[in-house]
Design an enzyme around this catalytic site. Sequence first.
Site, PDB file in Angstrom:
ATOM      1  N   ASP A 142       0.884  -1.345   0.113  1.00  0.00           N
ATOM      2  CA  ASP A 142       0.091  -0.082  -0.117  1.00  0.00           C
ATOM      3  C   ASP A 142       0.877   1.077   0.138  1.00  0.00           C
ATOM      4  O   ASP A 142       2.074   1.206   0.198  1.00  0.00           O
ATOM      5  CB  ASP A 142      -0.641  -0.078   1.346  1.00  0.00           C
ATOM      6  CG  ASP A 142       0.102  -0.020   2.893  1.00  0.00           C
ATOM      7  OD1 ASP A 142       0.450  -1.178   2.965  1.00  0.00           O
ATOM      8  OD2 ASP A 142       0.378   0.970   2.910  1.00  0.00           O
ATOM      9  N   ASP A 165       0.571   3.807   2.096  1.00  0.00           N
ATOM     10  CA  ASP A 165       0.546   4.430   3.525  1.00  0.00           C
ATOM     11  C   ASP A 165      -0.468   5.496   3.485  1.00  0.00           C
ATOM     12  O   ASP A 165      -1.408   5.348   2.751  1.00  0.00           O
ATOM     13  CB  ASP A 165       1.993   4.529   4.254  1.00  0.00           C
ATOM     14  CG  ASP A 165       1.664   4.675   5.492  1.00  0.00           C
ATOM     15  OD1 ASP A 165       1.211   3.944   6.460  1.00  0.00           O
ATOM     16  OD2 ASP A 165       2.316   5.729   6.136  1.00  0.00           O
TER      17      ASP A 165
HETATM   18  N1  LIG Z   1       1.324   1.135   5.622  1.00  0.00           N
HETATM   19  C1  LIG Z   1       1.643   0.276   6.438  1.00  0.00           C
HETATM   20  N2  LIG Z   1       2.081   0.852   7.680  1.00  0.00           N
HETATM   21  C2  LIG Z   1       2.955  -0.167   8.611  1.00  0.00           C
HETATM   22  N3  LIG Z   1       3.137  -1.410   8.403  1.00  0.00           N
HETATM   23  C3  LIG Z   1       2.684  -1.699   7.294  1.00  0.00           C
HETATM   24  N4  LIG Z   1       2.560  -2.987   6.760  1.00  0.00           N
HETATM   25  C4  LIG Z   1       2.130  -3.119   5.668  1.00  0.00           C
HETATM   26  N5  LIG Z   1       1.478  -1.867   5.196  1.00  0.00           N
HETATM   27  C5  LIG Z   1       1.757  -1.011   6.334  1.00  0.00           C
END
Ligand SMILES: Nc1ncnc2[nH]cnc12
Length: 289
Positions: A208, A210
Amino acid sequence: MKATLGIIGGSGVYDLAELTRVRELDITSPWGMPSAPPKEGWLGETRVVFMPRHGAGHRLSPSDINYRANIDVLKRAGVTDLVSLSACGSYREDLPPGTFVLVDQFMDRTFRRETSFFGAGCVAHVAFSDPVSPNLVARLANAAVEAGARHVVGGTYVCMEGPQFSTRAESLAYKAMGASVVGMTNMPEAKLAREAEIAYASVAMVTDYDAWRPHEDGVGVAEILEVMRENGAVARRLIASLAAAFPAEHEPCPIGSDRALDFALVTAPEHRDPALLAKLDAVAGRVLG
Ligand SMILES: Nc1ncnc2[nH]cnc12
Ligand SMILES: CSC[C@H]1O[C@H](OP(=O)(O)O)[C@H](O)[C@@H]1O
């Protein structure tokens, strides 16, 4: 020294079905309970020891993982070279979901974890400017090409405490600090591997973006799980390729990960605590004798 490849499976990688002659190793640790009993198996001629970081069925949150026990048990199992598989969020448009980042730097933002095997009674300071083993990264890069994994070599992984994902402000701050990806588990794991003189590298698999991107919903676990499944399949191919070309003998690490304790112990021998020394039998046995 014979090489043994350790694999720590992160979110979505709870076993390695490709292993043959698998057996559970009955190893206890003075550092407590590991996430799961390590499994020994073989990929071709390469001995592999696998550990699911969050335990069977993803029982443990990042803050509750006993990272010291995990690394200690892997050391006792003979692991010389350790590859971490981890899900992560991305801070760069050029690292979209599905990208495997072979990280070369970390930032540690965790605050609720035991970060060292050493302390009162035996103080040690290991070098950590270059936290991953270049040999392992080079081998992983070749394996990624063979496995058809979209990957980049190099990147900075910021490790947050979690378990909640970042706010937008935190996400923007980490991005501004120069982080490439974010996760919740590679610290203190990488630090402890260094203290245990195990060569370490991390494959950070983007799931992703974030929360920093404007006009986008924040990160949600449902989407992450979907991408994780796809990443997990590619990760298994990558590990199979890595193992297929893995040397039988441990290659000396060019940055000395495997001799990190040579000059690290600072407590005078007569001031060392015998109880702590006993717990360090695996991790520091090479230098403590
Ligand atoms: N955006 C994210 N922040 C922290 N850990 C994750 N693991 C997978 N995506 C994440
Ligand atoms: C399930 S998404 C958040 C979770 O995934 C990552 O774990 P791992 O590094 O073990 O793959 C991240 O760090 C969080 O723990």
